[in-house]
Design an enzyme around this catalytic site. Sequence first.
Site, PDB file in Angstrom:
ATOM      1  N   ARG A 226       3.125   5.500  -2.587  1.00 11.96           N
ATOM      2  CA  ARG A 226       2.748   6.632  -3.436  1.00 11.96           C
ATOM      3  C   ARG A 226       3.963   7.264  -4.107  1.00 11.96           C
ATOM      4  O   ARG A 226       3.939   7.582  -5.298  1.00 11.96           O
ATOM      5  CB  ARG A 226       1.997   7.678  -2.603  1.00 11.96           C
ATOM      6  CG  ARG A 226       0.651   7.200  -2.065  1.00 11.96           C
ATOM      7  CD  ARG A 226       0.022   8.259  -1.175  1.00 11.96           C
ATOM      8  NE  ARG A 226      -1.290   7.862  -0.688  1.00 11.96           N
ATOM      9  CZ  ARG A 226      -1.494   7.142   0.403  1.00 11.96           C
ATOM     10  NH1 ARG A 226      -0.459   6.749   1.122  1.00 11.96           N
ATOM     11  NH2 ARG A 226      -2.721   6.826   0.779  1.00 11.96           N
ATOM     12  N   ILE A 227       5.041   7.454  -3.342  1.00 19.34           N
ATOM     13  CA  ILE A 227       6.224   8.105  -3.902  1.00 19.34           C
ATOM     14  C   ILE A 227       6.904   7.210  -4.925  1.00 19.34           C
ATOM     15  O   ILE A 227       7.248   7.658  -6.028  1.00 19.34           O
ATOM     16  CB  ILE A 227       7.198   8.495  -2.775  1.00 19.34           C
ATOM     17  CG1 ILE A 227       6.580   9.598  -1.908  1.00 19.34           C
ATOM     18  CG2 ILE A 227       8.535   8.963  -3.356  1.00 19.34           C
ATOM     19  CD1 ILE A 227       7.333   9.897  -0.632  1.00 19.34           C
TER      20      ILE A 227
ATOM     21  N   HIS B  75      17.643  16.202   4.163  1.00 19.75           N
ATOM     22  CA  HIS B  75      16.258  15.762   4.367  1.00 19.75           C
ATOM     23  C   HIS B  75      15.309  16.803   3.753  1.00 19.75           C
ATOM     24  O   HIS B  75      14.402  17.308   4.417  1.00 19.75           O
ATOM     25  CB  HIS B  75      15.955  15.571   5.855  1.00 19.75           C
ATOM     26  CG  HIS B  75      14.888  14.546   6.106  1.00 19.75           C
ATOM     27  ND1 HIS B  75      14.976  13.590   7.076  1.00 19.75           N
ATOM     28  CD2 HIS B  75      13.696  14.327   5.487  1.00 19.75           C
ATOM     29  CE1 HIS B  75      13.888  12.821   7.065  1.00 19.75           C
ATOM     30  NE2 HIS B  75      13.098  13.255   6.099  1.00 19.75           N
TER      31      HIS B  75
ATOM     32  N   ASP C 137      19.200  11.813   0.731  1.00 21.59           N
ATOM     33  CA  ASP C 137      18.522  12.961   1.330  1.00 21.59           C
ATOM     34  C   ASP C 137      18.297  12.727   2.821  1.00 21.59           C
ATOM     35  O   ASP C 137      17.833  13.616   3.522  1.00 21.59           O
ATOM     36  CB  ASP C 137      17.174  13.197   0.629  1.00 21.59           C
ATOM     37  CG  ASP C 137      16.488  14.471   1.099  1.00 21.59           C
ATOM     38  OD1 ASP C 137      17.180  15.510   1.185  1.00 21.59           O
ATOM     39  OD2 ASP C 137      15.275  14.433   1.385  1.00 21.59           O
TER      40      ASP C 137
ATOM     41  N   GLU D  68      20.833  12.985  11.990  1.00 18.10           N
ATOM     42  CA  GLU D  68      20.466  14.228  11.304  1.00 18.10           C
ATOM     43  C   GLU D  68      20.382  15.386  12.283  1.00 18.10           C
ATOM     44  O   GLU D  68      19.981  15.176  13.443  1.00 18.10           O
ATOM     45  CB  GLU D  68      19.134  14.044  10.564  1.00 18.10           C
ATOM     46  CG  GLU D  68      19.222  13.046   9.426  1.00 18.10           C
ATOM     47  CD  GLU D  68      17.909  12.892   8.675  1.00 18.10           C
ATOM     48  OE1 GLU D  68      17.931  12.360   7.546  1.00 18.10           O
ATOM     49  OE2 GLU D  68      16.847  13.270   9.221  1.00 18.10           O
TER      50      GLU D  68
ATOM     51  N   ALA E  40      14.151   8.002   1.869  1.00 15.31           N
ATOM     52  CA  ALA E  40      13.222   7.432   2.856  1.00 15.31           C
ATOM     53  C   ALA E  40      13.705   7.707   4.276  1.00 15.31           C
ATOM     54  O   ALA E  40      13.333   8.709   4.891  1.00 15.31           O
ATOM     55  CB  ALA E  40      13.053   5.937   2.600  1.00 15.31           C
ATOM     56  N   ARG E  41      14.544   6.830   4.813  1.00 15.58           N
ATOM     57  CA  ARG E  41      15.121   7.005   6.142  1.00 15.58           C
ATOM     58  C   ARG E  41      16.584   6.549   6.107  1.00 15.58           C
ATOM     59  O   ARG E  41      16.937   5.568   5.445  1.00 15.58           O
ATOM     60  CB  ARG E  41      14.345   6.213   7.199  1.00 15.58           C
ATOM     61  CG  ARG E  41      12.999   6.839   7.571  1.00 15.58           C
ATOM     62  CD  ARG E  41      13.175   8.174   8.265  1.00 15.58           C
ATOM     63  NE  ARG E  41      11.921   8.776   8.724  1.00 15.58           N
ATOM     64  CZ  ARG E  41      11.199   9.641   8.027  1.00 15.58           C
ATOM     65  NH1 ARG E  41      11.587   9.986   6.799  1.00 15.58           N
ATOM     66  NH2 ARG E  41      10.093  10.171   8.534  1.00 15.58           N
TER      67      ARG E  41
END
Length: 310
Positions: A145-146, A276, A252, A257, A227-228
């Site tokens: 979707r993104i 993030h 991001d 993290e 994403a990750r």
Amino acid sequence: MITFIFDPIDPSALQYAKEKLDVVAWTDKEIENYSTAEAVIVRTFKMTQEVIDQMPNLKIIAKHGVGVDNIDLDYAKRKGIRVTNTPQANMHSVAELVIGLALNCSRKINLSQKMVEKGISKNSPVELAGFELQEKTIGLIGLGRIGTLVGHKLKAAFSMNVLVYDPYTSELQCSEEGFIKYDCLEDILKESDIVSISVPLTKATENLISARELSLMKKNAILINTARGKIINETDLYHALQNGVIFGAALDVFAEEPISKNHPLLTCDNFIGTPHNGANTVDALIRMGTGAVDEIVRFLKQKEASSQIA
């Protein structure tokens, strides 16, 4: 249904939860005994096997967001616990951040700010020369979707060519979106001016982008990851940015993290880091919070979850 909320959620979503669910324990600091939980809502809280075992009455885990790598899916499935997420709630927010990062990086906005703060002797310094997005090529790694939204927004706004690498997407699907499918990751890296990553973290995608892949990219290319973190080898990216292998990068998400202020990547003038923050808009936070509640309500009504994972 006794519901525990283990992470802060938007106040309006919390009020919605209290209206729809029988009992809500707000944040893990207020929860001393997990055993009564029948449903939980989590953002980053880790639902490990050990935690799940402390909840003998647990029937559903509702993820506030998309990625479910903080949930032991296999164990939840073995225990007969339903797992849901909110895949559509934050897609516009994340897609818009990708575009913001692309513009920031291509026009060196962060670096411009730093130079202005330090003091400049003339306007339009040569070292701040960037490049336009107009009619450039965006390579999408992952067409969920993104990724689809990013492609459409950049195509509409800047007439960008959209290339796609996604083993789970057909050529027909890409064609219907107005995109071009590539079967080889190497080829899309070589041809793209901007590469944007929108895939889940799996064994297959961990370190998907390392030194070799970075060396295939154009010298004036930008790499973006929302994403990750572990999808990109951060050490290899640091060396690529320091040595001018690529024009710039914007992340991001990070392997560890929250990112440390001493992270080597933050010393690179051609790097942008955000914490993030992709889904961190008021709009998305409300949709994710209420969406997670709605999944529990559907479960109570014995309706099929709209976003069931396990």
